[in-house]
Design a protein around this motif. Structure first.
Motif, short mmCIF file in Angstrom:
data_model
loop_
_atom_site.label_atom_id
_atom_site.label_comp_id
_atom_site.label_asym_id
_atom_site.label_seq_id
_atom_site.Cartn_x
_atom_site.Cartn_y
_atom_site.Cartn_z
N MET A 1 0.82 -1.20 0.00
CA MET A 1 0.00 0.00 0.00
C MET A 1 0.86 1.26 0.00
O MET A 1 0.43 2.26 -0.54
N LYS A 2 2.06 1.18 0.59
CA LYS A 2 2.87 2.40 0.68
C LYS A 2 3.39 2.85 -0.69
O LYS A 2 3.78 3.99 -0.84
N LYS A 3 3.35 1.98 -1.70
CA LYS A 3 3.80 2.37 -3.04
C LYS A 3 2.67 2.87 -3.92
O LYS A 3 2.89 3.34 -5.03
N ILE A 4 1.44 2.77 -3.45
CA ILE A 4 0.29 3.22 -4.23
C ILE A 4 0.05 4.69 -3.92
O ILE A 4 -0.09 5.07 -2.76
N PRO A 6 -1.61 8.37 -3.38
CA PRO A 6 -2.91 8.79 -2.81
C PRO A 6 -3.90 9.07 -3.94
O PRO A 6 -3.55 9.60 -4.99
N GLY A 7 -5.14 8.69 -3.75
CA GLY A 7 -6.18 8.93 -4.75
C GLY A 7 -6.22 7.90 -5.87
O GLY A 7 -7.01 8.05 -6.80
N ALA A 8 -5.37 6.86 -5.80
CA ALA A 8 -5.36 5.85 -6.85
C ALA A 8 -6.69 5.12 -6.89
O ALA A 8 -7.34 4.91 -5.87
N GLU A 9 -7.11 4.76 -8.09
CA GLU A 9 -8.35 4.02 -8.28
C GLU A 9 -8.06 2.79 -9.13
O GLU A 9 -7.12 2.77 -9.92
N ALA A 10 -8.89 1.76 -8.97
CA ALA A 10 -8.66 0.49 -9.64
C ALA A 10 -9.53 0.35 -10.88
O ALA A 10 -10.63 0.91 -10.96
N CYS A 11 -9.01 -0.43 -11.81
CA CYS A 11 -9.79 -0.91 -12.94
C CYS A 11 -9.76 -2.43 -12.83
O CYS A 11 -8.68 -3.04 -12.91
N PRO A 33 -19.57 7.70 -7.88
CA PRO A 33 -18.16 7.78 -7.51
C PRO A 33 -17.55 6.39 -7.38
O PRO A 33 -18.26 5.39 -7.29
N ALA A 34 -16.22 6.35 -7.38
CA ALA A 34 -15.52 5.08 -7.21
C ALA A 34 -15.91 4.46 -5.88
O ALA A 34 -16.14 5.16 -4.90
N VAL A 35 -16.03 3.13 -5.87
CA VAL A 35 -16.44 2.43 -4.65
C VAL A 35 -15.45 1.32 -4.30
O VAL A 35 -14.81 0.75 -5.18
N LEU A 36 -15.35 1.05 -3.03
CA LEU A 36 -14.49 -0.03 -2.55
C LEU A 36 -15.29 -1.33 -2.63
O LEU A 36 -16.33 -1.46 -2.01
N ILE A 37 -14.82 -2.25 -3.47
CA ILE A 37 -15.47 -3.55 -3.61
C ILE A 37 -14.55 -4.56 -2.92
O ILE A 37 -13.51 -4.94 -3.46
N ASN A 38 -14.93 -4.97 -1.72
CA ASN A 38 -14.09 -5.86 -0.94
C ASN A 38 -13.90 -7.21 -1.63
O ASN A 38 -14.83 -7.76 -2.19
N GLY A 39 -12.67 -7.70 -1.59
CA GLY A 39 -12.36 -9.02 -2.11
C GLY A 39 -12.12 -9.09 -3.60
O GLY A 39 -11.80 -10.15 -4.12
N ALA A 41 -10.08 -6.68 -5.59
CA ALA A 41 -8.69 -6.32 -5.86
C ALA A 41 -7.80 -6.87 -4.74
O ALA A 41 -8.27 -7.17 -3.65
N GLU A 42 -6.52 -6.97 -5.04
CA GLU A 42 -5.56 -7.49 -4.06
C GLU A 42 -5.35 -6.53 -2.90
O GLU A 42 -4.97 -6.93 -1.81
N VAL A 43 -5.57 -5.24 -3.17
CA VAL A 43 -5.40 -4.22 -2.14
C VAL A 43 -6.70 -3.41 -2.05
O VAL A 43 -7.45 -3.33 -3.02
N PRO A 44 -6.97 -2.84 -0.89
CA PRO A 44 -8.23 -2.09 -0.73
C PRO A 44 -8.18 -0.71 -1.40
O PRO A 44 -7.85 0.30 -0.78
N ILE A 45 -8.48 -0.70 -2.70
CA ILE A 45 -8.51 0.54 -3.49
C ILE A 45 -9.90 0.66 -4.10
O ILE A 45 -10.46 -0.33 -4.57
#
Length: 171
Positions: A1-4, A6-11, A33-39, A41-45
């Motif tokens: 997470m420390k390399k991602i 701030p404000g990054a979003e997933a596709c 707006p962008a939403v967090l879909i648990n499970g 992506a590999e990271v919570p984005i």
């Protein structure tokens, strides 16, 4: 997470086969707006884009390659911006066309380094591509379609004739 950043979003690109489908089903979704879909992506984005391709059994490898292609498109800054601003399918297609006009494709197989063309010393700037506003018809804002058929050389002249090209595939 420390390399991602701030404000990054997933596709999220999802492909698969289903035995009850007769033909492929494709969806490219921009979530606002962008939403967090648990499970997913590999990271919570938060997820901004979803690409889903489901098709009949037997073409899984092809679906996988299409998914890889979409993921590659989404890494391109210019296409990424087009995807954020697209109003319809034509805008996305224009963005894909622009990407393909600029991409360098290397064929698969072994490469003999002694005959390979060396890459350019300086990578071309993306600023020109970023500044251009693509229109749905693939033209750049402020650019007019060439009516007189001048396409850069006498070998390409507009004749006004239409020829239908038919493609067939064997299964």
């Amino acid at each position: 997470m420390k390399k991602i950043p701030p404000g990054a979003e997933a596709c999220n690109v999802l492909v698969g086969e289903l035995e009850f489908l007769n033909k492929p089903v494709v969806a490219f979704v921009r979530v606002s707006p962008a939403v967090l879909i648990n499970g997913l992506a590999e990271v919570p984005i938060a997820t901004r884009f979803l690409f889903i391709l489901l098709g009949p059994l037997g073409r899984g490898a092809q679906y996988h390659e299409i998914g890889r292609s979409i993921a590659t498109l989404m890494t391109d800054e210019v296409f990424h911006d087009v995807a954020y601003k697209a109003k319809d399918r034509n805008d996305l297609i224009a963005g894909i066309d622009e990407f393909l006009d600029q991409v360098t494709v290397l064929p698969p197989g072994e490469w003999d380094p002694s005959i390979r063309i060396e890459p350019p010393k300086n990578v071309p700037s993306q600023e020109k591509r970023k500044k251009n506003n693509l229109l749905p018809n693939g033209l750049v804002e402020g650019e007019e379609e060439d009516e007189d058929g001048d396409h850069g050389g006498p070998e390409l002249q507009r004749t006004g004739r239409y020829s239908e090209l038919s493609l067939s595939t064997s299964t």
